[in-house]
Design a protein around this motif. Sequence first.
Motif, short mmCIF file in Angstrom:
data_model
loop_
_atom_site.label_atom_id
_atom_site.label_comp_id
_atom_site.label_asym_id
_atom_site.label_seq_id
_atom_site.Cartn_x
_atom_site.Cartn_y
_atom_site.Cartn_z
N LYS A 14 -21.08 -29.84 -50.90
CA LYS A 14 -20.08 -29.85 -49.99
C LYS A 14 -20.34 -29.05 -49.03
O LYS A 14 -19.94 -29.64 -47.49
CB LYS A 14 -18.71 -29.76 -50.81
N GLU A 15 -20.71 -28.14 -49.04
CA GLU A 15 -20.49 -26.75 -47.83
C GLU A 15 -21.57 -27.74 -46.63
O GLU A 15 -21.84 -27.12 -45.82
CB GLU A 15 -21.65 -25.55 -48.17
N PHE A 16 -23.16 -27.82 -47.87
CA PHE A 16 -24.15 -28.98 -46.46
C PHE A 16 -23.72 -29.68 -46.02
O PHE A 16 -24.02 -30.20 -44.52
CB PHE A 16 -25.34 -28.83 -47.94
N ALA A 17 -22.57 -30.65 -46.60
CA ALA A 17 -22.51 -31.48 -46.16
C ALA A 17 -21.44 -31.64 -44.92
O ALA A 17 -21.62 -32.39 -43.68
CB ALA A 17 -21.81 -33.07 -47.32
N PRO A 22 -22.61 -33.87 -39.57
CA PRO A 22 -21.73 -34.10 -38.53
C PRO A 22 -23.06 -33.95 -37.29
O PRO A 22 -22.61 -34.97 -36.46
CB PRO A 22 -20.77 -33.09 -37.81
N GLU A 23 -23.58 -33.32 -37.78
CA GLU A 23 -25.15 -33.41 -36.78
C GLU A 23 -26.29 -34.08 -36.84
O GLU A 23 -27.08 -34.73 -35.83
CB GLU A 23 -25.44 -32.11 -37.36
N VAL A 24 -26.82 -35.14 -37.68
CA VAL A 24 -27.40 -35.76 -37.69
C VAL A 24 -27.18 -37.09 -36.96
O VAL A 24 -28.69 -37.13 -36.50
CB VAL A 24 -26.97 -36.86 -39.81
N GLU A 25 -26.77 -36.99 -36.63
CA GLU A 25 -26.39 -38.39 -35.18
C GLU A 25 -27.20 -37.96 -34.23
O GLU A 25 -28.07 -38.32 -33.43
CB GLU A 25 -25.35 -39.07 -35.11
N MET A 26 -27.35 -36.95 -34.07
CA MET A 26 -27.41 -35.51 -32.94
C MET A 26 -29.27 -35.74 -32.54
O MET A 26 -30.23 -35.91 -32.37
CB MET A 26 -26.88 -34.34 -32.53
N LEU A 27 -29.17 -34.98 -34.29
CA LEU A 27 -30.01 -35.04 -34.87
C LEU A 27 -31.26 -35.97 -34.12
O LEU A 27 -32.10 -36.08 -34.30
CB LEU A 27 -30.46 -34.78 -36.20
N LEU A 50 -34.30 -31.88 -45.62
CA LEU A 50 -35.20 -31.53 -45.81
C LEU A 50 -35.34 -30.31 -46.40
O LEU A 50 -34.79 -29.31 -47.41
CB LEU A 50 -36.27 -32.49 -46.54
N GLN A 51 -35.57 -29.51 -45.51
CA GLN A 51 -35.82 -28.17 -44.94
C GLN A 51 -33.74 -27.42 -44.70
O GLN A 51 -34.53 -26.62 -45.19
CB GLN A 51 -36.41 -27.32 -43.76
N ALA A 52 -33.60 -28.32 -44.65
CA ALA A 52 -32.80 -27.66 -43.95
C ALA A 52 -31.77 -27.21 -45.28
O ALA A 52 -31.33 -26.32 -46.13
CB ALA A 52 -31.36 -28.34 -43.16
N TYR A 53 -31.74 -28.38 -46.46
CA TYR A 53 -31.02 -28.23 -47.69
C TYR A 53 -32.29 -27.46 -48.49
O TYR A 53 -30.96 -26.19 -49.41
CB TYR A 53 -31.41 -29.29 -48.29
N ARG A 54 -32.93 -27.14 -48.48
CA ARG A 54 -34.36 -25.95 -49.40
C ARG A 54 -33.64 -24.77 -48.50
O ARG A 54 -33.78 -24.19 -49.98
CB ARG A 54 -35.91 -26.11 -49.26
N GLY A 61 -23.67 -19.77 -41.81
CA GLY A 61 -22.94 -20.48 -41.32
C GLY A 61 -22.32 -20.61 -39.75
O GLY A 61 -21.41 -21.14 -39.91
N GLN A 62 -23.61 -19.81 -39.15
CA GLN A 62 -22.94 -19.91 -37.91
C GLN A 62 -23.94 -20.49 -37.21
O GLN A 62 -25.26 -20.82 -37.18
CB GLN A 62 -23.04 -18.27 -36.97
N ARG A 63 -23.20 -21.59 -36.08
CA ARG A 63 -24.11 -22.33 -34.77
C ARG A 63 -24.94 -23.52 -35.52
O ARG A 63 -26.28 -23.03 -36.19
CB ARG A 63 -24.50 -21.59 -34.30
N PRO A 64 -24.45 -24.57 -36.50
CA PRO A 64 -25.62 -25.15 -37.34
C PRO A 64 -26.46 -26.09 -36.46
O PRO A 64 -27.57 -26.02 -36.67
CB PRO A 64 -24.79 -26.18 -37.83
N ARG A 65 -26.23 -26.09 -34.95
CA ARG A 65 -26.58 -27.21 -34.37
C ARG A 65 -28.24 -26.30 -34.23
O ARG A 65 -29.61 -27.28 -33.86
CB ARG A 65 -25.74 -28.10 -33.73
#
Length: 186
Positions: A14-17, A22-27, A50-54, A61-65
């Motif tokens: 849930k935290e990962f999502a 929200p950043e997937v479109e930008m990626l 995949l790397q983010a999940y791993r 938790g700061q500045r996910p973009r």
Amino acid sequence: MEERLPHARAGREKEFAQCVLPEVEMLLRVATTLTARADHAEDLVRDTLLQAYRTFDRYDGQRPRNWLLTLMHQARAGRRHERGSLPAVGRAAGPGPSPTLVSAHPVESLAVGGTFHEVVNAALAALPDTYRQVVRLVDVDGLSYAEAAGLLGLSEAIVSRRLRRARRRIRVRLAAAGLVPGRGER
């Protein structure tokens, strides 16, 4: 203890999502700018996610973009190492139309006309790849100078310089077409 693991995992997902989705479109926009091919862009985003999940347990938790762009830079470098260099932005990398900077919006077309869009797209296409890439990342994809610099492995000063030179070249083309005032005509 075993009962808590599924609950902890659900909380992590849930935290990962909440952080990443929200950043997937930008990626995807940035990856498309970097690779100029939809299939390569999707692969790059997939590798980044995949790397983010791993590594999510180590993320502060700061500045996910910024975190995701750093991971994309690393994934891109890894993909280059595995397969050689990815295609440069703007080069014909396969069938299909080349990406354009400006899409014709009906209201804008009435006010400016199609010529403006044609001239801007031609000016962008005429830029060297290094300039075009910075323009697309900053002016089209909305990245900050620092984010673009980190993604490309450059200093902010180089990004700023390339962007300034690219904008100047685009402005010259627009002035030559009579779409913006030239020097001293403001």
